[in-house]
Design a protein around this motif. Structure first.
Motif, PDB file in Angstrom:
ATOM      1  N   GLU A   1       0.810  -1.225   0.000  1.00 37.30           N
ATOM      2  CA  GLU A   1       0.000   0.000   0.000  1.00 37.30           C
ATOM      3  C   GLU A   1       0.842   1.274   0.000  1.00 37.30           C
ATOM      4  OE1 GLU A   1      -2.441  -0.653   3.413  1.00 37.30           O
ATOM      5  OE2 GLU A   1      -3.855  -1.975   2.348  1.00 37.30           O
ATOM      6  N   ILE A   2       2.095   1.169   0.470  1.00 31.80           N
ATOM      7  CA  ILE A   2       2.895   2.392   0.605  1.00 31.80           C
ATOM      8  C   ILE A   2       4.022   2.509  -0.424  1.00 31.80           C
ATOM      9  CG2 ILE A   2       2.375   2.660   3.067  1.00 31.80           C
ATOM     10  CD1 ILE A   2       5.190   1.551   3.650  1.00 31.80           C
ATOM     11  N   LEU A   3       4.295   1.422  -1.157  1.00 27.77           N
ATOM     12  CA  LEU A   3       5.391   1.458  -2.130  1.00 27.77           C
ATOM     13  C   LEU A   3       4.876   1.761  -3.539  1.00 27.77           C
ATOM     14  CD1 LEU A   3       7.725  -1.522  -1.158  1.00 27.77           C
ATOM     15  CD2 LEU A   3       8.152   0.908  -0.828  1.00 27.77           C
ATOM     16  N   PRO A   4       5.705   2.388  -4.375  1.00 30.43           N
ATOM     17  CA  PRO A   4       5.307   2.601  -5.767  1.00 30.43           C
ATOM     18  C   PRO A   4       5.224   1.264  -6.513  1.00 30.43           C
ATOM     19  CG  PRO A   4       7.599   3.261  -5.427  1.00 30.43           C
ATOM     20  CD  PRO A   4       7.040   2.952  -4.068  1.00 30.43           C
ATOM     21  N   ALA A   5       4.394   1.226  -7.529  1.00 35.79           N
ATOM     22  CA  ALA A   5       4.145  -0.024  -8.265  1.00 35.79           C
ATOM     23  C   ALA A   5       5.398  -0.585  -8.912  1.00 35.79           C
ATOM     24  CB  ALA A   5       3.072   0.216  -9.327  1.00 35.79           C
ATOM     25  N   ASP A   6       6.375   0.274  -9.221  1.00 37.40           N
ATOM     26  CA  ASP A   6       7.581  -0.232  -9.877  1.00 37.40           C
ATOM     27  C   ASP A   6       8.553  -0.900  -8.906  1.00 37.40           C
ATOM     28  OD1 ASP A   6       8.508   2.005  -8.541  1.00 37.40           O
ATOM     29  OD2 ASP A   6       9.560   2.869 -10.269  1.00 37.40           O
ATOM     30  N   ARG A   7       8.156  -0.966  -7.611  1.00 39.91           N
ATOM     31  CA  ARG A   7       9.016  -1.636  -6.635  1.00 39.91           C
ATOM     32  C   ARG A   7       8.302  -2.766  -5.896  1.00 39.91           C
ATOM     33  NH1 ARG A   7      11.081   1.861  -2.544  1.00 39.91           N
ATOM     34  NH2 ARG A   7      12.057  -0.063  -1.870  1.00 39.91           N
ATOM     35  N   PHE A   8       7.086  -3.088  -6.304  1.00 38.18           N
ATOM     36  CA  PHE A   8       6.349  -4.144  -5.608  1.00 38.18           C
ATOM     37  C   PHE A   8       5.591  -4.996  -6.619  1.00 38.18           C
ATOM     38  CE2 PHE A   8       3.388  -6.358  -2.977  1.00 38.18           C
ATOM     39  CZ  PHE A   8       3.912  -6.367  -1.687  1.00 38.18           C
ATOM     40  N   PHE A   9       5.810  -6.302  -6.545  1.00 34.45           N
ATOM     41  CA  PHE A   9       5.196  -7.237  -7.487  1.00 34.45           C
ATOM     42  C   PHE A   9       4.516  -8.350  -6.688  1.00 34.45           C
ATOM     43  CE2 PHE A   9       5.110 -10.895 -10.327  1.00 34.45           C
ATOM     44  CZ  PHE A   9       4.802 -10.346 -11.575  1.00 34.45           C
ATOM     45  N   SER A  10       3.241  -8.563  -6.928  1.00 31.14           N
ATOM     46  CA  SER A  10       2.504  -9.639  -6.257  1.00 31.14           C
ATOM     47  C   SER A  10       2.453 -10.859  -7.165  1.00 31.14           C
ATOM     48  CB  SER A  10       1.075  -9.190  -5.921  1.00 31.14           C
ATOM     49  OG  SER A  10       1.102  -8.117  -4.999  1.00 31.14           O
ATOM     50  N   LEU A  11       2.802 -12.016  -6.599  1.00 31.08           N
ATOM     51  CA  LEU A  11       2.863 -13.253  -7.372  1.00 31.08           C
ATOM     52  C   LEU A  11       2.132 -14.358  -6.620  1.00 31.08           C
ATOM     53  CD1 LEU A  11       4.018 -14.841  -9.796  1.00 31.08           C
ATOM     54  CD2 LEU A  11       6.124 -15.153  -8.487  1.00 31.08           C
ATOM     55  N   ASN A  12       1.082 -14.860  -7.232  1.00 32.64           N
ATOM     56  CA  ASN A  12       0.273 -15.904  -6.613  1.00 32.64           C
ATOM     57  C   ASN A  12       0.844 -17.283  -6.953  1.00 32.64           C
ATOM     58  OD1 ASN A  12      -2.392 -17.734  -7.543  1.00 32.64           O
ATOM     59  ND2 ASN A  12      -2.408 -16.975  -5.458  1.00 32.64           N
ATOM     60  N   TYR A  13       1.135 -18.092  -5.919  1.00 34.31           N
ATOM     61  CA  TYR A  13       1.760 -19.403  -6.115  1.00 34.31           C
ATOM     62  C   TYR A  13       0.916 -20.311  -7.006  1.00 34.31           C
ATOM     63  CZ  TYR A  13       3.162 -24.213  -4.979  1.00 34.31           C
ATOM     64  OH  TYR A  13       3.535 -25.534  -5.055  1.00 34.31           O
ATOM     65  N   GLU A  14      -0.372 -20.330  -6.767  1.00 33.30           N
ATOM     66  CA  GLU A  14      -1.236 -21.220  -7.534  1.00 33.30           C
ATOM     67  C   GLU A  14      -1.224 -20.865  -9.024  1.00 33.30           C
ATOM     68  OE1 GLU A  14      -2.405 -21.540  -3.312  1.00 33.30           O
ATOM     69  OE2 GLU A  14      -2.139 -19.808  -4.609  1.00 33.30           O
ATOM     70  N   THR A  15      -1.138 -19.570  -9.339  1.00 39.05           N
ATOM     71  CA  THR A  15      -1.039 -19.146 -10.734  1.00 39.05           C
ATOM     72  C   THR A  15       0.343 -19.458 -11.292  1.00 39.05           C
ATOM     73  OG1 THR A  15      -2.543 -17.330 -10.180  1.00 39.05           O
ATOM     74  CG2 THR A  15      -1.480 -17.227 -12.326  1.00 39.05           C
ATOM     75  N   LEU A  16       1.367 -19.295 -10.454  1.00 44.20           N
ATOM     76  CA  LEU A  16       2.735 -19.579 -10.885  1.00 44.20           C
ATOM     77  C   LEU A  16       2.886 -21.034 -11.348  1.00 44.20           C
ATOM     78  CD1 LEU A  16       5.775 -18.876 -11.147  1.00 44.20           C
ATOM     79  CD2 LEU A  16       6.014 -19.498  -8.723  1.00 44.20           C
ATOM     80  N   ILE A  17       2.288 -21.980 -10.608  1.00 41.24           N
ATOM     81  CA  ILE A  17       2.488 -23.388 -10.974  1.00 41.24           C
ATOM     82  C   ILE A  17       1.557 -23.858 -12.091  1.00 41.24           C
ATOM     83  CG2 ILE A  17       3.452 -24.029  -8.725  1.00 41.24           C
ATOM     84  CD1 ILE A  17       0.751 -25.338  -8.031  1.00 41.24           C
ATOM     85  N   THR A  18       0.482 -23.112 -12.345  1.00 36.02           N
ATOM     86  CA  THR A  18      -0.426 -23.521 -13.428  1.00 36.02           C
ATOM     87  C   THR A  18      -0.132 -22.765 -14.735  1.00 36.02           C
ATOM     88  OG1 THR A  18      -2.072 -21.969 -12.536  1.00 36.02           O
ATOM     89  CG2 THR A  18      -2.329 -24.293 -11.973  1.00 36.02           C
ATOM     90  N   ALA A  19       0.445 -21.565 -14.629  1.00 37.41           N
ATOM     91  CA  ALA A  19       0.812 -20.800 -15.833  1.00 37.41           C
ATOM     92  C   ALA A  19       2.209 -20.217 -15.641  1.00 37.41           C
ATOM     93  CB  ALA A  19      -0.208 -19.686 -16.082  1.00 37.41           C
ATOM     94  N   PRO A  20       3.218 -21.078 -15.474  1.00 34.78           N
ATOM     95  CA  PRO A  20       4.554 -20.604 -15.087  1.00 34.78           C
ATOM     96  C   PRO A  20       5.209 -19.662 -16.087  1.00 34.78           C
ATOM     97  CG  PRO A  20       4.611 -22.949 -15.646  1.00 34.78           C
ATOM     98  CD  PRO A  20       3.176 -22.559 -15.576  1.00 34.78           C
ATOM     99  N   GLU A  21       5.100 -19.975 -17.377  1.00 34.85           N
ATOM    100  CA  GLU A  21       5.794 -19.108 -18.335  1.00 34.85           C
ATOM    101  C   GLU A  21       5.215 -17.707 -18.331  1.00 34.85           C
ATOM    102  OE1 GLU A  21       6.777 -18.576 -23.086  1.00 34.85           O
ATOM    103  OE2 GLU A  21       6.434 -20.611 -22.323  1.00 34.85           O
ATOM    104  N   ASN A  22       3.904 -17.611 -18.309  1.00 35.42           N
ATOM    105  CA  ASN A  22       3.250 -16.304 -18.295  1.00 35.42           C
ATOM    106  C   ASN A  22       3.656 -15.497 -17.064  1.00 35.42           C
ATOM    107  OD1 ASN A  22       1.138 -14.424 -19.375  1.00 35.42           O
ATOM    108  ND2 ASN A  22       0.273 -14.826 -17.346  1.00 35.42           N
ATOM    109  N   GLU A  23       3.656 -16.154 -15.899  1.00 32.56           N
ATOM    110  CA  GLU A  23       3.965 -15.446 -14.648  1.00 32.56           C
ATOM    111  C   GLU A  23       5.429 -15.031 -14.575  1.00 32.56           C
ATOM    112  OE1 GLU A  23       1.453 -14.534 -12.109  1.00 32.56           O
ATOM    113  OE2 GLU A  23       0.708 -14.788 -14.150  1.00 32.56           O
TER     114      GLU A  23
END
Length: 340
Positions: free
Chosen positions: A179-201
């Motif tokens: 909530e306090i950092l600029p978008a260019d310094r914070f990336f959210s990565l969901n594990y379930e999406t990572l393992i089902t669509a790894p190349e895209n993520e």
């Protein structure tokens, strides 16, 4: 001061070693297995007194020794205590942590170093105030599956109440930071999406980090770093296998008794905030009454001892050198107190 760091945050057992070894396949990132420098040494800092040239030199010596006996070796990285001391523009553990990770990047001729000590999120405000400004990658996984994984691991809490509290605390710290950092310094990565669509993520993550995507990132399981990590501990054995794309929803079969109700009573709102479905909406609030907590504490300690008792002997042996260093540091402190 160089701000070329990547800090993975969240809770362990969320696929962070998977992400670490995937990133390490890039020539632009050095992502060694974490010795958890801040989490380990921050609570010990008082024993060094005010950090001056003498006490900081001792801290450098201790931390370097600790890194050098990490269960998973930092291959090809030579940590020169005197050089690190000389390069330290301030006598601070944050400085020392950065210089050690920068050495990993220098050894690989990489653009970034990457630290996978996920609990460092709890030091993020202090790091930012100190002038360290890494890019944060918030890797999050369904906390109920995280709990299942911790129940089988050699480390961590073991009772579902404590596991839920830890997961909730970690995720909330990450969400607050987002909530306090600029978008260019914070990336959210969901594990379930990572393992089902790894190349895209991973491609998305590479864009965020401003590095090139490389197919080797998805072939991590054949790499030397994956094999070294898998050999160092049973809880990392999956790193020698390709991504297990159906490694989700395990709690539906593995939770017992009141596990689901207790977890969702403690951390249900955070599950909802991260878009996970809840199943125990009518759970009995008395399951987390104060009267129950003493029992949960006792059960948690018993379960921790049981986990150590059945641990693979080699796993315990791999951890012993670091434990010995901590024991020596604490014994020095005790001697100092007694001599006063």
């Amino acid at each position: 001061m160089m701000n070329n760091g990547i800090q993975i945050i969240g809770t362990q057992r969320s696929g962070s070693n998977l992400l670490r070894v995937m990133l390490d396949q890039s020539a632009e990132i050095a992502s060694p297995h974490p010795p958890h420098i801040l989490v380990t040494f921050m609570p010990l800092l008082a024993s060094y007194g005010t950090l001056d040239a003498v006490s900081y030199r001792q801290l450098v010596k201790d931390v370097v020794a600790y890194v050098n006996v990490n269960p998973v070796p930092w291959e090809g990285v030579v940590l020169d205590e005197e050089e690190i001391f000389r390069q330290s523009e301030s006598y601070h553990l944050f400085t020392l942590n950065r210089l050690i990770y920068e050495q990993a990047a220098i050894s690989k001729n990489a653009k970034y170093w990457c630290c996978k000590s996920m609990a460092n999120v709890h030091y993020a405000a202090e790091m930012e105030a100190f002038g360290l400004q890494p890019k944060y990658v918030f890797l999050y996984r369904d906390g109920r599956d995280v709990a299942c994984s911790f129940k089988k691991a050699i480390v961590g809490e073991k009772h579902i109440y404590h596991l839920a509290q830890q997961w909730k605390k970690d995720q909330m710290a990450c969400i607050r930071l987002r909530e306090i950092l600029p978008a260019d310094r914070f990336f959210s990565l969901n594990y379930e999406t990572l393992i089902t669509a790894p190349e895209n993520e991973i491609r998305r993550l590479c864009t965020f980090l401003d590095i090139d995507y490389h197919p080797d990132m998805l072939q991590f399981h054949g790499s030397k770093t994956s094999k070294l990590t898998a050999a160092a501990g049973e809880m990392w054995s999956n790193l020698e296998k390709p991504i297990i794309s159906n490694n989700t929803g395990k709690f539906l079969n593995e939770f017992k008794d009141n596990d689901l109700e207790i977890f969702e009573l403690v951390a249900g709102e955070v599950l909802t905030a991260l878009d996970y479905k809840r199943y125990a909406l009518d759970a009995d609030q008395r399951l987390i009454d104060a009267a129950q907590l003493a029992n949960y504490d006792q059960e948690n300690e018993i379960l921790k001892q049981e986990a150590l008792a059945v641990a693979r002997p080699s796993d315990l042996e791999n951890r012993a050198p670091q434990l010995q260093i901590l024991k020596e540091i604490k014994s020095r402190t005790t001697c100092k107190v007694q001599s006063i």
